[in-house]
Scaffold this motif. Structure first.
Motif: not given
Length: 412
Positions: A55-59, A83-87, A130-138, A318-327
């Motif tokens: 995928h490609s990141w569009v800033d 947007m696709g993702a947001t801070q 929220f209510e046992g479900r995860v909605y963001c990637a720290p 989902r790919a970005l969420a996984q990348v965010i928590l990668s070492e």
């Protein structure tokens, strides 16, 4: 918007590729990371995302602070133009959007990658839940309880570099005599409020901070301790007079130049020092708190993913969420931004003494909740307005304290 094309720029470097999808997507990521150090950190995250996925990141950078950017982000999401993702910051900023079903559920990604076992402190993941479900990637841990100092400024004034608030006050006459601004302070409300929060935790201590904000304890709110902190806050106003500063990075630049002695600002300031080629301990000093026991607030940034009907975009999210928590992403992004990683299993022995101090404080458990976790956005806004008015007027410490107490008690 600017598309960052960074995929596989490092030929021959082995990377762990995420599973390829049937269709690559352009993923727009909105954020307010626009200072030099912040932009460098974003480029690191974008690079890794494009190297490890198809995928490609569009800033989608939005100029200004979070208070400027968040309404724009929320308006787009609820207006059907997500947007696709947001801070957002850790806390309650996106809770209504989650409750409305407008954010992607990341629970499967979190469970598959063991987020609960690696995120430290785990309260950062809880803030995404929220209510046992995860909605963001720290993404990182930011602590605003830092005092940054210019070693050359104190040398020019002929005094020892301050490491505490009391030492800064004592050095102020000599600094003024040398034409140096004792305290570089941006006059935006979030910055003046951040200084107050830092004084409450630094002078009052962690327990007192919790009594004021988390417990709204009437005795603490009306105590001599808090009244004294507001008196010190008035001294801070005097130390900052004549600075005529707005943006936080403008204030940090005064420290880098050596024309100001100190700034009370979050650890994101370290990204500006790094970009300017400055070295901790040689060019600048960093001190957690204002002289009391070191304590940091475990807030920071998280990435949310608005619901999207395009399957390719959903896969990219989902790919970005996984990348965010990668070492790799945790090390590269946080090293550039000056923040701490949210993963507790990363070896950061090579980081500078400021980051080491933050990690040691975190490891010791000397933490307090970020203000976003204990106060509503409305009350925080009122405090920001009050502190900005205080720095821009001759409002007395006594009157400011009384109004502050009313705001906090309105949360009860």
């Amino acid at each position: 918007m600017q598309k960052i094309s960074m995929r596989r720029l490092l030929a021959g470097v082995a990377v762990t590729m995420l599973p390829a999808t049937a269709m690559a997507a352009d993923l727009e990521v909105t954020h307010w990371w626009t200072s030099g150090g912040e932009a460098a950190a974003v480029q690191e995250l974008a690079r890794i995302f494009e190297e490890q996925t198809e995928h490609s990141w569009v800033d989608g950078a939005i100029a200004g602070s979070g208070s400027t950017a968040r309404p724009i982000m929320v308006s787009r999401i609820i207006g059907g133009d997500p947007m696709g993702a947001t801070q957002f910051n850790h806390g309650l900023q996106a809770q209504e959007l989650v409750e409305a079903g407008l954010m992607q559920d990341l629970t499967e990604v979190a469970e598959a990658n063991g987020w609960r076992d690696t995120i430290n402190p785990v309260s950062l993941l809880d803030a995404c839940t929220f209510e046992g479900r995860v909605y963001c990637a720290p993404l990182n841990i930011h602590s605003p309880q830092w005092m940054w100092t210019s070693l050359s400024a104190f040398e020019k004034a002929g005094v020892e570099p301050a490491t505490t608030w009391e030492e800064l006050k004592a050095a102020a006459p000599a600094l003024r005599e040398a034409g140096i601004l004792p305290l570089a302070q941006g006059m935006q409300g979030w910055q003046t409020a951040l200084l107050l929060y830092g004084m409450i935790s630094g002078i009052g201590g962690a327990d007192f901070y919790n009594q004021v904000f988390a417990e709204r304890d009437e005795e603490a709110l009306n105590s001599d301790t808090l009244k004294n902190i507001f008196a010190e806050y008035a001294i801070a106003r005097n130390l900052a007079s004549g600075g005529n500063l707005s943006d936080w990075n403008m204030a940090t630049n005064r420290i880098i130049e050596g024309t100001a002695a100190a700034q009370v600002m979050g650890d994101w300031a370290q990204g500006e020092f790094a970009l300017a080629g400055k070295t901790a301990g040689t060019d600048y000093g960093c001190h957690i708190g204002l002289g009391g026991e070191p304590v940091i607030a475990t807030g920071g940034d998280a990435i949310y993913f608005p619901v999207n009907s395009d399957a390719a975009v959903t896969e990219a999210q989902r790919a970005l969420a996984q990348v965010i928590l990668s070492e790799e992403a945790q090390v590269a992004f946080n090293a550039a931004k000056g923040s701490l990683p949210v993963r507790g299993d990363i070896d950061l022995a090579s980081v500078n003494e400021c980051t080491q101090a933050g990690l040691e404080t975190l490891k010791a458990g000397n933490t307090i909740p970020t203000i976003d976790l204990v106060m509503s956005s409305d009350s925080r806004g009122q405090i920001e307005d009050l502190t900005a008015e205080f720095f821009g007027s001759d409002l007395s410490a006594e009157d400011a304290h009384a109004r502050f107490v009313q705001i906090v008690q309105s949360e009860m």
